[in-house]
Scaffold this motif. Sequence first.
Motif, mmCIF file in Angstrom:
data_model
loop_
_atom_site.group_PDB
_atom_site.id
_atom_site.type_symbol
_atom_site.label_atom_id
_atom_site.label_comp_id
_atom_site.label_asym_id
_atom_site.label_seq_id
_atom_site.Cartn_x
_atom_site.Cartn_y
_atom_site.Cartn_z
ATOM 1 N N VAL A 7 -4.025 -4.518 10.971
ATOM 2 C CA VAL A 7 -2.957 -3.521 10.905
ATOM 3 C C VAL A 7 -2.744 -2.959 12.307
ATOM 4 O O VAL A 7 -3.633 -2.317 12.871
ATOM 5 C CB VAL A 7 -3.305 -2.376 9.929
ATOM 6 N N ILE A 8 -1.580 -3.235 12.874
ATOM 7 C CA ILE A 8 -1.190 -2.687 14.180
ATOM 8 C C ILE A 8 -0.447 -1.376 13.918
ATOM 9 O O ILE A 8 0.577 -1.367 13.236
ATOM 10 C CB ILE A 8 -0.259 -3.650 14.944
ATOM 11 N N GLY A 9 -0.950 -0.287 14.462
ATOM 12 C CA GLY A 9 -0.392 1.020 14.157
ATOM 13 C C GLY A 9 -1.119 1.605 12.954
ATOM 14 O O GLY A 9 -0.498 2.069 11.997
ATOM 15 N N ALA A 10 -2.445 1.561 13.012
ATOM 16 C CA ALA A 10 -3.278 2.041 11.907
ATOM 17 C C ALA A 10 -3.461 3.548 12.031
ATOM 18 O O ALA A 10 -4.532 4.040 12.380
ATOM 19 C CB ALA A 10 -4.625 1.325 11.906
ATOM 20 N N GLY A 11 -2.386 4.266 11.737
ATOM 21 C CA GLY A 11 -2.411 5.720 11.852
ATOM 22 C C GLY A 11 -3.139 6.386 10.708
ATOM 23 O O GLY A 11 -3.726 5.730 9.836
ATOM 24 N N ILE A 14 -0.077 5.990 6.613
ATOM 25 C CA ILE A 14 0.283 4.678 6.085
ATOM 26 C C ILE A 14 -0.677 3.585 6.557
ATOM 27 O O ILE A 14 -1.190 2.796 5.766
ATOM 28 C CB ILE A 14 1.733 4.318 6.472
ATOM 29 N N GLY A 15 -0.941 3.533 7.844
ATOM 30 C CA GLY A 15 -1.798 2.479 8.384
ATOM 31 C C GLY A 15 -3.194 2.499 7.796
ATOM 32 O O GLY A 15 -3.750 1.453 7.418
ATOM 33 N N SER A 16 -3.783 3.687 7.709
ATOM 34 C CA SER A 16 -5.125 3.802 7.127
ATOM 35 C C SER A 16 -5.118 3.429 5.652
ATOM 36 O O SER A 16 -6.056 2.795 5.150
ATOM 37 C CB SER A 16 -5.644 5.231 7.304
ATOM 38 N N ALA A 17 -4.058 3.832 4.946
ATOM 39 C CA ALA A 17 -3.955 3.495 3.520
ATOM 40 C C ALA A 17 -3.860 1.984 3.327
ATOM 41 O O ALA A 17 -4.438 1.429 2.381
ATOM 42 C CB ALA A 17 -2.738 4.184 2.902
ATOM 43 N N ILE A 18 -3.150 1.298 4.211
ATOM 44 C CA ILE A 18 -3.038 -0.160 4.117
ATOM 45 C C ILE A 18 -4.405 -0.800 4.338
ATOM 46 O O ILE A 18 -4.796 -1.736 3.630
ATOM 47 C CB ILE A 18 -2.003 -0.695 5.127
ATOM 48 N N MET A 19 -5.150 -0.299 5.299
ATOM 49 C CA MET A 19 -6.496 -0.828 5.531
ATOM 50 C C MET A 19 -7.368 -0.636 4.293
ATOM 51 O O MET A 19 -8.088 -1.552 3.881
ATOM 52 C CB MET A 19 -7.125 -0.149 6.748
ATOM 53 N N ARG A 20 -7.326 0.540 3.683
ATOM 54 C CA ARG A 20 -8.135 0.798 2.481
ATOM 55 C C ARG A 20 -7.730 -0.128 1.327
ATOM 56 O O ARG A 20 -8.578 -0.638 0.596
ATOM 57 C CB ARG A 20 -7.979 2.262 2.047
ATOM 58 N N VAL A 84 -0.029 -6.786 9.772
ATOM 59 C CA VAL A 84 0.937 -5.741 9.428
ATOM 60 C C VAL A 84 1.307 -4.982 10.694
ATOM 61 O O VAL A 84 0.428 -4.492 11.414
ATOM 62 C CB VAL A 84 0.357 -4.764 8.390
ATOM 63 N N PHE A 85 2.609 -4.886 10.957
ATOM 64 C CA PHE A 85 3.103 -4.072 12.080
ATOM 65 C C PHE A 85 3.584 -2.745 11.516
ATOM 66 O O PHE A 85 4.541 -2.692 10.750
ATOM 67 C CB PHE A 85 4.242 -4.778 12.823
ATOM 68 N N ASN A 86 2.937 -1.655 11.927
ATOM 69 C CA ASN A 86 3.215 -0.347 11.335
ATOM 70 C C ASN A 86 3.334 0.753 12.392
ATOM 71 O O ASN A 86 3.027 1.908 12.127
ATOM 72 C CB ASN A 86 2.096 -0.002 10.335
ATOM 73 N N VAL A 87 3.772 0.386 13.581
ATOM 74 C CA VAL A 87 3.892 1.378 14.651
ATOM 75 C C VAL A 87 5.050 2.323 14.368
ATOM 76 O O VAL A 87 6.169 1.891 14.087
ATOM 77 C CB VAL A 87 4.093 0.682 16.014
ATOM 78 N N GLY A 88 4.794 3.616 14.430
ATOM 79 C CA GLY A 88 5.836 4.614 14.199
ATOM 80 C C GLY A 88 6.556 4.977 15.496
ATOM 81 O O GLY A 88 5.973 4.929 16.571
ATOM 82 N N ALA A 89 7.829 5.332 15.372
ATOM 83 C CA ALA A 89 8.599 5.724 16.562
ATOM 84 C C ALA A 89 9.687 6.724 16.188
ATOM 85 O O ALA A 89 10.716 6.810 16.838
ATOM 86 C CB ALA A 89 9.223 4.491 17.212
ATOM 87 N N ASN A 90 9.444 7.481 15.131
ATOM 88 C CA ASN A 90 10.461 8.404 14.611
ATOM 89 C C ASN A 90 10.464 9.692 15.422
ATOM 90 O O ASN A 90 9.644 10.590 15.187
ATOM 91 C CB ASN A 90 10.191 8.698 13.135
#
Length: 240
Positions: A7-11, A14-20, A84-90
Motif C-alpha cells: 500500500v503506497i500512501g499507507a496513512g 484508509i491506507g492503514s485500514a487496507i493493510m489490516r 494499492v496507490f492511496n496517496v492523498g492530495a486533497n
Amino acid sequence: MEKMVLVIGAGDAIGSAIMRAFADKEYVVCGARRGGEKLEPLVEELRAAGKQAYGFSCDARKEEQIEDLFAQIEANIGPLDCVVFNVGANVPMTILDTDTRKFFKIWEMATFAGFLTGREAARVMTKRRQGSIIFTGATASMRGAAGFGAFASAKGALRNMVQSLAREMGPQNIHVAHVVIDAAVDTDWIKGMLPDYEERKANDGIVNPDDLAQNYVMLHEQPRSAWTFEMDIRPWNEKW
C-alpha cells in the motif's frame, strides 16, 4: 506461496485500514508513506496478532525512491500480488489562490506518483503475468467543484492514466481498478470539518475506513471473467 500486498500512501485512515483488511486474509502486508516511522504502531499491532507486516519510508513523487522500494520488497520479502496507490492530495483552494508551486505539488502527489507506482507495479507483474493494481480516486476524479481546481485536475488525470493502464494490462492478466470514493471518509480531518459529524457517523452517513477497505480485497480477489474497472463508494444516504 505467501500472498503479498503493498500500500503506497499507507496513512492513518484508509491506507492503514487496507493493510489490516489484507492482513486479516493472511496476506503479507507492506505499507509505505513519507514518514515511515508513523507506520511502526500499525506494524507492531499486526505482528502482535501473528501477521507479517512491514513499513517503509518513501516519497512516492521520487522516481528513485519508488524504484528502490519495489526492488527491496521483491528481493527481500517476496513477489507482489497486489499494489494499492492511496496517496492523498486533497488541498482545497480557489484557482485565484493557487500558485504554480501548489498546483504542481498536488499534481505530483495525485498524478505523477500514481504513474510511477503503476509503472513499477506493472513492470514486476508483467514478468509473472498476474497481479492487481488498485488506485484510490475521489469525487474530484469525476467532476471539478469550486475550490478544488488543482485537486480535480490531478485526480481526473490519474483516472485517465489508470484507464490506459487497465487497457494495456488486462490482456496480460493484470487487473487494474479505480475506486471512486464519492463521500466523506471517517478521518480526523473530516471530524473537524463537518458540524454534523456525530449525527452522520451515528447514522452510517460517513464512510467507515474498515468497511471501505473490504472493497480493495474484493477487487483483488475477483475472478478475471468479471473484473471491475471502476467502483463508486458512498454511504446509503449520500446524494449522487
